[in-house]
Scaffold this motif. Structure first.
Motif, PDB file in Angstrom:
ATOM      1  N   MET A 169       0.828  -1.203   0.000  1.00  0.00           N
ATOM      2  CA  MET A 169       0.000   0.000   0.000  1.00  0.00           C
ATOM      3  C   MET A 169       0.866   1.258   0.000  1.00  0.00           C
ATOM      4  O   MET A 169       1.868   1.327   0.708  1.00  0.00           O
ATOM      5  CB  MET A 169      -0.907   0.031   1.236  1.00  0.00           C
ATOM      6  CG  MET A 169      -1.773  -1.197   1.398  1.00  0.00           C
ATOM      7  SD  MET A 169      -3.082  -1.300   0.191  1.00  0.00           S
ATOM      8  CE  MET A 169      -4.144   0.000   0.765  1.00  0.00           C
ATOM      9  N   THR A 170       0.443   2.237  -0.761  1.00  0.00           N
ATOM     10  CA  THR A 170       1.095   3.529  -0.757  1.00  0.00           C
ATOM     11  C   THR A 170       0.399   4.432   0.267  1.00  0.00           C
ATOM     12  O   THR A 170      -0.585   4.044   0.885  1.00  0.00           O
ATOM     13  CB  THR A 170       1.018   4.185  -2.154  1.00  0.00           C
ATOM     14  OG1 THR A 170      -0.355   4.295  -2.533  1.00  0.00           O
ATOM     15  CG2 THR A 170       1.798   3.379  -3.179  1.00  0.00           C
ATOM     16  N   CYS A 171       0.902   5.652   0.405  1.00  0.00           N
ATOM     17  CA  CYS A 171       0.285   6.621   1.296  1.00  0.00           C
ATOM     18  C   CYS A 171       0.767   8.008   0.918  1.00  0.00           C
ATOM     19  O   CYS A 171       1.780   8.164   0.211  1.00  0.00           O
ATOM     20  CB  CYS A 171       0.616   6.334   2.755  1.00  0.00           C
ATOM     21  SG  CYS A 171       2.381   6.247   3.102  1.00  0.00           S
ATOM     22  N   ALA A 172       0.047   9.007   1.374  1.00  0.00           N
ATOM     23  CA  ALA A 172       0.419  10.403   1.149  1.00  0.00           C
ATOM     24  C   ALA A 172       0.055  11.200   2.393  1.00  0.00           C
ATOM     25  O   ALA A 172      -0.945  10.927   3.055  1.00  0.00           O
ATOM     26  CB  ALA A 172      -0.317  10.949  -0.064  1.00  0.00           C
ATOM     27  N   VAL A 173       0.867  12.194   2.705  1.00  0.00           N
ATOM     28  CA  VAL A 173       0.534  13.143   3.764  1.00  0.00           C
ATOM     29  C   VAL A 173       0.190  14.452   3.058  1.00  0.00           C
ATOM     30  O   VAL A 173       1.005  14.988   2.288  1.00  0.00           O
ATOM     31  CB  VAL A 173       1.685  13.303   4.770  1.00  0.00           C
ATOM     32  CG1 VAL A 173       1.400  14.445   5.737  1.00  0.00           C
ATOM     33  CG2 VAL A 173       1.879  12.000   5.535  1.00  0.00           C
ATOM     34  N   CYS A 174      -1.030  14.915   3.307  1.00  0.00           N
ATOM     35  CA  CYS A 174      -1.579  16.065   2.596  1.00  0.00           C
ATOM     36  C   CYS A 174      -1.971  17.151   3.583  1.00  0.00           C
ATOM     37  O   CYS A 174      -2.424  16.864   4.700  1.00  0.00           O
ATOM     38  CB  CYS A 174      -2.817  15.623   1.811  1.00  0.00           C
ATOM     39  SG  CYS A 174      -2.532  14.203   0.723  1.00  0.00           S
TER      40      CYS A 174
END
Length: 176
Positions: A169-174
């Protein structure tokens, strides 16, 4: 405010509150906290008791398993972290299963979702480790403390084919 796992610097446009080391409960602990913490480089102690405790805090190691796992080059390295404050945005969120933000949100960093192994008795939470991680200087040794593994999706209640069984799984901090 947000924590950048696997790095010692904040993305451009953000200020460093502090940097330090990732830590959490032992991977075999049957109880205890399940939160991964970003511990500052310089702790301040007030008292010390020789009585001992029933709750312990360990440093965190990257634990990708297979040679094909994301961040395999970091296996057994200790995990640094930095707590960042945005100069221009008020909200921050970690978005799992995406390496991009939703419209009108700003990408601070992207990476891979990591967490404790489901085969271990200890609890942990999910953290978004930067796609180009660093390690703690001198921290490349198997110490068996708090361990983070890449998280894979599992089909069943999770709808596939939108998700893919066994993929990291990928992820992003926004921020906004």
């Amino acid at each position: 405010m947000f924590t950048r796992w696997g790095k010692t610097t904040c993305p451009s446009g953000n200020d460093v509150m502090y940097k330090g080391f990732a830590g959490g409960s032992h991977f075999e602990a049957r109880g205890g906290p399940g939160t991964t913490l970003c511990l500052p480089e310089s702790p301040i102690y007030v008292r010390h008791s020789t009585a001992g405790s029933q709750s312990y805090l360990y440093g965190t190691e990257y634990r990708p398993n297979a040679a094909t796992d994301p961040l395999q080059k970091m296996v057994l390295h200790d995990v640094p972290c930095v707590v960042c404050r945005s100069r221009h945005r008020r909200s921050a969120v970690m978005v799992p299963a995406r390496n991009a933000c939703f419209p009108e949100w700003h990408l601070e960093y992207k990476g891979y979702l990591f967490g404790g192994a489901t085969t271990h008795t200890g609890s942990s939470d999910y953290v978004c480790v930067d796609e180009d991680p660093e390690s703690v200087q001198g921290g490349h040794e198997n110490k068996e403390g708090h361990l983070l593994y890449p998280v894979e999706s599992k089909c069943g209640s999770l709808p596939c084919p939108k998700y893919v069984d066994g993929w990291e799984m990928t992820c992003a901090v926004c921020t906004k």
